[in-house]
Design an enzyme around this catalytic site. Structure first.
Site, PDB file in Angstrom:
ATOM      1  N   HIS A   1      16.928 -22.790  31.251  1.00  0.00           N
ATOM      2  CA  HIS A   1      17.044 -23.976  31.021  1.00  0.00           C
ATOM      3  C   HIS A   1      16.278 -24.767  31.723  1.00  0.00           C
ATOM      4  O   HIS A   1      16.771 -26.362  31.590  1.00  0.00           O
ATOM      5  CB  HIS A   1      17.650 -25.303  30.050  1.00  0.00           C
TER       6      HIS A   1
ATOM      7  N   CYS B   1       5.706 -33.915  37.004  1.00  0.00           N
ATOM      8  CA  CYS B   1       4.097 -34.422  36.491  1.00  0.00           C
ATOM      9  C   CYS B   1       3.944 -33.859  35.467  1.00  0.00           C
ATOM     10  O   CYS B   1       3.218 -33.232  35.549  1.00  0.00           O
ATOM     11  CB  CYS B   1       3.847 -34.586  37.865  1.00  0.00           C
TER      12      CYS B   1
ATOM     13  N   CYS C   1       4.648 -39.415  39.893  1.00  0.00           N
ATOM     14  CA  CYS C   1       4.160 -39.032  40.569  1.00  0.00           C
ATOM     15  C   CYS C   1       3.395 -39.003  41.795  1.00  0.00           C
ATOM     16  O   CYS C   1       2.785 -40.616  41.499  1.00  0.00           O
ATOM     17  CB  CYS C   1       3.950 -37.834  39.259  1.00  0.00           C
TER      18      CYS C   1
ATOM     19  N   ASN D   1      36.385 -18.236  26.451  1.00  0.00           N
ATOM     20  CA  ASN D   1      35.701 -19.642  25.635  1.00  0.00           C
ATOM     21  C   ASN D   1      37.395 -19.775  25.040  1.00  0.00           C
ATOM     22  O   ASN D   1      38.102 -19.348  24.986  1.00  0.00           O
ATOM     23  CB  ASN D   1      34.787 -19.144  24.342  1.00  0.00           C
TER      24      ASN D   1
HETATM   25  P1  OAD Z   1      28.010 -26.058  24.357  1.00  0.00           P
HETATM   26  O1  OAD Z   1      28.331 -27.683  24.148  1.00  0.00           O
HETATM   27  O2  OAD Z   1      27.456 -25.843  23.165  1.00  0.00           O
HETATM   28  O3  OAD Z   1      28.969 -25.426  23.919  1.00  0.00           O
HETATM   29  C1  OAD Z   1      29.509 -25.461  24.795  1.00  0.00           C
HETATM   30  C2  OAD Z   1      30.988 -24.304  24.899  1.00  0.00           C
HETATM   31  O4  OAD Z   1      31.834 -23.917  25.802  1.00  0.00           O
HETATM   32  C3  OAD Z   1      32.114 -23.967  23.344  1.00  0.00           C
HETATM   33  O5  OAD Z   1      32.343 -22.954  22.459  1.00  0.00           O
HETATM   34  C4  OAD Z   1      33.615 -24.629  24.046  1.00  0.00           C
HETATM   35  O6  OAD Z   1      34.377 -24.209  22.662  1.00  0.00           O
HETATM   36  C5  OAD Z   1      33.644 -24.127  24.946  1.00  0.00           C
HETATM   37  N1  OAD Z   1      34.017 -24.996  26.198  1.00  0.00           N
HETATM   38  C6  OAD Z   1      35.046 -26.098  26.614  1.00  0.00           C
HETATM   39  N2  OAD Z   1      35.884 -25.882  27.328  1.00  0.00           N
HETATM   40  C7  OAD Z   1      35.507 -25.061  27.967  1.00  0.00           C
HETATM   41  C8  OAD Z   1      36.311 -24.273  28.832  1.00  0.00           C
HETATM   42  N3  OAD Z   1      37.524 -25.468  29.631  1.00  0.00           N
HETATM   43  N4  OAD Z   1      36.304 -23.265  29.022  1.00  0.00           N
HETATM   44  C9  OAD Z   1      35.618 -22.486  28.557  1.00  0.00           C
HETATM   45  N5  OAD Z   1      34.805 -22.850  27.254  1.00  0.00           N
HETATM   46  C10 OAD Z   1      35.074 -24.111  27.277  1.00  0.00           C
HETATM   47  O7  OAD Z   1      26.882 -25.582  25.593  1.00  0.00           O
HETATM   48  P2  OAD Z   1      26.419 -24.861  25.300  1.00  0.00           P
HETATM   49  O8  OAD Z   1      26.661 -23.610  24.665  1.00  0.00           O
HETATM   50  O9  OAD Z   1      25.554 -24.208  26.754  1.00  0.00           O
HETATM   51  O10 OAD Z   1      20.673 -27.555  25.770  1.00  0.00           O
HETATM   52  O11 OAD Z   1      24.650 -25.403  24.652  1.00  0.00           O
HETATM   53  C11 OAD Z   1      23.210 -24.514  24.948  1.00  0.00           C
HETATM   54  C12 OAD Z   1      22.372 -25.691  24.875  1.00  0.00           C
HETATM   55  O12 OAD Z   1      21.973 -26.383  23.952  1.00  0.00           O
HETATM   56  C13 OAD Z   1      22.252 -26.340  25.991  1.00  0.00           C
HETATM   57  O13 OAD Z   1      21.652 -25.548  26.867  1.00  0.00           O
HETATM   58  C14 OAD Z   1      21.737 -26.847  25.760  1.00  0.00           C
HETATM   59  C15 OAD Z   1      21.982 -27.404  24.120  1.00  0.00           C
HETATM   60  O14 OAD Z   1      20.935 -28.665  23.197  1.00  0.00           O
HETATM   61  C16 OAD Z   1      19.003 -27.700  25.430  1.00  0.00           C
HETATM   62  O15 OAD Z   1      19.068 -29.052  26.129  1.00  0.00           O
HETATM   63  C17 OAD Z   1      17.508 -27.417  25.607  1.00  0.00           C
END
Ligand code: OAD
Length: 220
Positions: free
Chosen positions: A101, A109, A130, A195
């Protein structure tokens, strides 16, 4: 292969997106993380990224990032494929990091396409410009945008050859990234998920370790 999401940085004090104090609980992605939002109000979008960059500049890698970096030094071939843009895997010492991502420390830019690394916090000018005079955007992937094709190809390749995959701290709902664990599984890879709670993928995982990534990886 280690596949990570925002949860791996949670113990560093970086907010997740969908957790209790997650960004998407307070803000709407349509207002901050799409091309349309940026076209409507680049200042607002940049203020949010500037805030996140400033917050990140006060944080450091946690035991999960450090343990993953250590694996790369201990084993022959360890790749990190991350959805995170925070740079914490790299700061922990991981070298083979594929950022699906993008990177919040890169600006691009919108006029000439030139990308540059920009570590300034807070930014002196919002939106940053830029050398060519064009407005820069954050070097991240927004909703509705394709992933960087070269990085995606590398991630697929790593996935196809992986014997063991750790899926750490991701809600596994944002595609195409969220499809990687299933791709690995289809190739016979053993998948371990870490998780705080079960996710969309947990039913198909080989081993689910419930808890905080830093604590569990430290204990493995
Ligand atoms: P999320 O915020 O959707 O999920 C975070 C996950 O981490 C959840 O399943 C929590 O249960 C888990 N979690 C939280 N704290 C934790 C810990 N200490 N140890 C283990 N697990 C833990 O984040 P992502 O899955 O990364 O994209 O989200 C995916 C994408 O959605 C991101 O890259 C971003 C977002 O919108 C874009 O901006 C395009």
């Amino acid at each position: 292969m280690v596949f990570t999401g925002a949860g791996v940085s949670a113990e560093s004090g970086v907010p997740t997106f969908r957790g209790e104090d997650g960004y998407w609980k307070k803000y709407r992605p349509e207002d901050l993380a799409t091309q349309e939002a940026f076209a409507r109000n680049p200042k607002l979008v940049w203020e949010w990224y500037d805030f996140r960059r400033s917050l990140l500049s006060t944080k450091k890698p946690n035991p999960a990032h450090l343990r993953i970096a250590e694996w790369e030094r201990c084993f022959q071939s360890v790749h990190v494929v991350t959805q995170n843009v925070d740079g914490l895997h790299q700061r922990a010492g991981s070298q083979k990091v594929h950022c699906l991502h993008g990177d919040i420390w890169v600006t691009q830019c919108t006029a000439c396409g030139q990308s540059e690394r920009n570590l300034q916090t807070p930014l002196r000018e919002i939106p940053p410009r830029c050398r060519c005079g064009g407005i820069q955007r954050p070097g991240v992937v927004w909703f509705g945008e394709p992933l960087p094709q070269d990085v995606w190809r590398q991630a697929e390749q790593v996935c196809a050859g992986a014997e063991l995959m750790f899926v750490i701290g991701t809600s596994a709902v944002v595609y195409p990234a969220a499809g990687l664990p299933s791709l690995a599984k289809a190739r016979g890879c053993f998948v371990v998920e870490i998780n705080l709670e079960p996710t969309e993928f947990t039913a198909r995982t080989d081993l689910f370790l419930r808890g905080r990534a830093g604590e569990l990886l430290g204990a493995l």
